[in-house]
Design a protein around this motif. Structure first.
Motif, PDB file in Angstrom:
ATOM      1  N   MET A 260       0.850  -1.194   0.000  1.00 57.04           N
ATOM      2  CA  MET A 260       0.000   0.000   0.000  1.00 57.04           C
ATOM      3  C   MET A 260       0.882   1.239   0.000  1.00 57.04           C
ATOM      4  O   MET A 260       1.902   1.292   0.671  1.00 57.04           O
ATOM      5  N   ALA A 261       0.445   2.275  -0.730  1.00 63.71           N
ATOM      6  CA  ALA A 261       1.292   3.457  -0.895  1.00 63.71           C
ATOM      7  C   ALA A 261       1.586   4.143   0.431  1.00 63.71           C
ATOM      8  O   ALA A 261       2.673   4.648   0.659  1.00 63.71           O
ATOM      9  N   THR A 262       0.606   4.146   1.352  1.00 66.18           N
ATOM     10  CA  THR A 262       0.778   4.866   2.611  1.00 66.18           C
ATOM     11  C   THR A 262       1.976   4.327   3.387  1.00 66.18           C
ATOM     12  O   THR A 262       2.886   5.062   3.743  1.00 66.18           O
ATOM     13  N   ALA A 263       1.958   3.041   3.663  1.00 66.09           N
ATOM     14  CA  ALA A 263       3.022   2.448   4.468  1.00 66.09           C
ATOM     15  C   ALA A 263       4.363   2.520   3.747  1.00 66.09           C
ATOM     16  O   ALA A 263       5.382   2.870   4.343  1.00 66.09           O
ATOM     17  N   TYR A 264       4.342   2.217   2.453  1.00 64.73           N
ATOM     18  CA  TYR A 264       5.595   2.192   1.706  1.00 64.73           C
ATOM     19  C   TYR A 264       6.229   3.579   1.651  1.00 64.73           C
ATOM     20  O   TYR A 264       7.409   3.741   1.949  1.00 64.73           O
TER      21      TYR A 264
ATOM     22  N   LEU B 233       2.623  11.187  -3.532  1.00 69.14           N
ATOM     23  CA  LEU B 233       1.741  12.312  -3.894  1.00 69.14           C
ATOM     24  C   LEU B 233       0.272  11.947  -3.807  1.00 69.14           C
ATOM     25  O   LEU B 233      -0.586  12.829  -3.668  1.00 69.14           O
ATOM     26  N   ARG B 234      -0.053  10.671  -3.892  1.00 76.03           N
ATOM     27  CA  ARG B 234      -1.463  10.277  -3.859  1.00 76.03           C
ATOM     28  C   ARG B 234      -2.013  10.124  -2.448  1.00 76.03           C
ATOM     29  O   ARG B 234      -3.187   9.798  -2.260  1.00 76.03           O
TER      30      ARG B 234
ATOM     31  N   PRO C 251       0.708  13.830   7.983  1.00 71.17           N
ATOM     32  CA  PRO C 251       1.680  14.644   7.244  1.00 71.17           C
ATOM     33  C   PRO C 251       2.187  14.010   5.946  1.00 71.17           C
ATOM     34  O   PRO C 251       3.062  14.557   5.299  1.00 71.17           O
ATOM     35  N   LEU C 252       1.657  12.831   5.584  1.00 70.67           N
ATOM     36  CA  LEU C 252       2.194  12.148   4.410  1.00 70.67           C
ATOM     37  C   LEU C 252       2.073  13.004   3.146  1.00 70.67           C
ATOM     38  O   LEU C 252       3.010  13.091   2.352  1.00 70.67           O
TER      39      LEU C 252
END
Length: 225
Positions: free
Chosen positions: A1-5, A47-48, A53-54
Motif C-alpha cells: 500500500m502506498a501509505t506504508a511504503y 503524492l497520492r 503529514p504524508l
C-alpha cells in the motif's frame, strides 16, 4: 500500500517534518545529494496520499528536490519512474474528496516541467490524459490551465503540439497573449471615444467598439488555429 511504503521510505531518507511551521529539515540538503534515487521516486508515489503529514511531506520533498541546484541532471534519469507515480496521484485525485491530492499532483507537474523542460515531453502522454479530464472542473480549472501554460512555456513547441492533441480545449499562450494585447488596445480606444462623445452617442460607440474587439480577437484565435 502506498501509505506504508511511502512513509517508511521517507523516514529512512531522514526527511523530518516540522508540523508547527510546515517545513522540512534535511539531514543532507537536496543540492548535496549525489542522486535522487530512490527518494524522488518515493515522493512521487507519495503524492497520492491525502492524510497529513504524508501528503505534505511527499509534496514538499518533491518540490524542494526538483527546485534544487543541479536537479536537472538528477531528475532526467528518473522520469520513467516518476511519471507513473504522478499519474497515480492524478487518478487518486479524481476520487471523492481528492481535490487536495489533485492540486498537489498538478503542482508537482509544474515543478517537474521547470526542472527538466523539453525532456519531459516524451513522458507526458499518461499525465495529459488525466489532466484533460479536469479541464472543465470548476474547482480545478484554474490549476489545470496554469499547469498547461507552464508545460507549454517550459516544454516548447513539442510540448504544445502534444497538449493540443490531448487537450483540444486548451488555448495556447501564443494565441492568448497577442489577442489580449489587441483587445486591451481596442478597449482603451473605446474609453477615449466614450469620453469625447456626447451622452447620446456614448452608448452606441462603446458597444460598437467592444463588439469589434470581440470579433477581432475571435478571428485572431481562429486564424492561429
Amino acid at each position: 500500500m502506498a501509505t506504508a511504503y511511502s512513509h517508511r521510505a521517507l523516514k529512512r531518507s531522514c526527511v523530518k517534518c516540522k508540523q508547527v511551521k510546515h517545513s522540512l529539515t534535511w539531514s543532507t540538503p537536496p543540492e548535496l545529494m549525489p542522486t535522487f534515487d530512490p527518494l524522488l521516486v518515493n515522493c512521487a508515489e507519495g503524492l497520492r496520499e491525502a492524510q497529513y503529514p504524508l501528503h505534505f511531506v511527499a509534496c514538499q520533498s518533491f518540490k524542494e528536490m526538483v527546485q534544487s541546484q543541479g536537479a536537472h541532471e538528477k531528475v532526467i534519469p528518473l522520469l520513467p519512474r516518476i511519471v507513473p507515480g504522478i499519474r497515480k496521484a492524478l487518478l487518486a485525485g479524481s476520487a471523492a474528496g481528492g481535490q487536495k491530492v489533485m492540486q498537489g499532483a498538478l503542482e508537482a507537474v509544474r515543478d517537474l516541467a521547470w526542472a527538466v523542460g523539453p525532456d519531459l515531453t516524451p513522458h507526458m502522454n499518461p499525465i495529459l490524459i488525466q489532466v484533460s479530464k479536469k479541464m472543465f472542473d470548476r474547482h480545478l480549472k484554474a490549476d489545470v490551465v496554469q499547469t498547461l501554460q507552464v508545460l507549454e512555456e517550459a516544454g516548447g513547441e513539442g510540448m504544445l503540439a502534444l497538449i493540443r492533441t490531448k487537450v483540444p480545449a486548451y488555448a495556447p499562450l501564443c494565441i492568448l497573449q497577442p489577442a489580449e494585447v489587441i483587445y486591451k488596445g481596442i478597449v482603451h480606444c473605446a474609453i477615449d471615444t466614450y469620453i469625447q462623445q456626447t451622452p447620446l452617442i456614448k452608448i452606441s460607440a462603446i458597444v460598437s467598439l467592444m463588439y469589434t474587439a470581440y470579433c477581432y480577437t475571435h478571428s485572431w484565435a481562429m486564424w492561429r488555429d
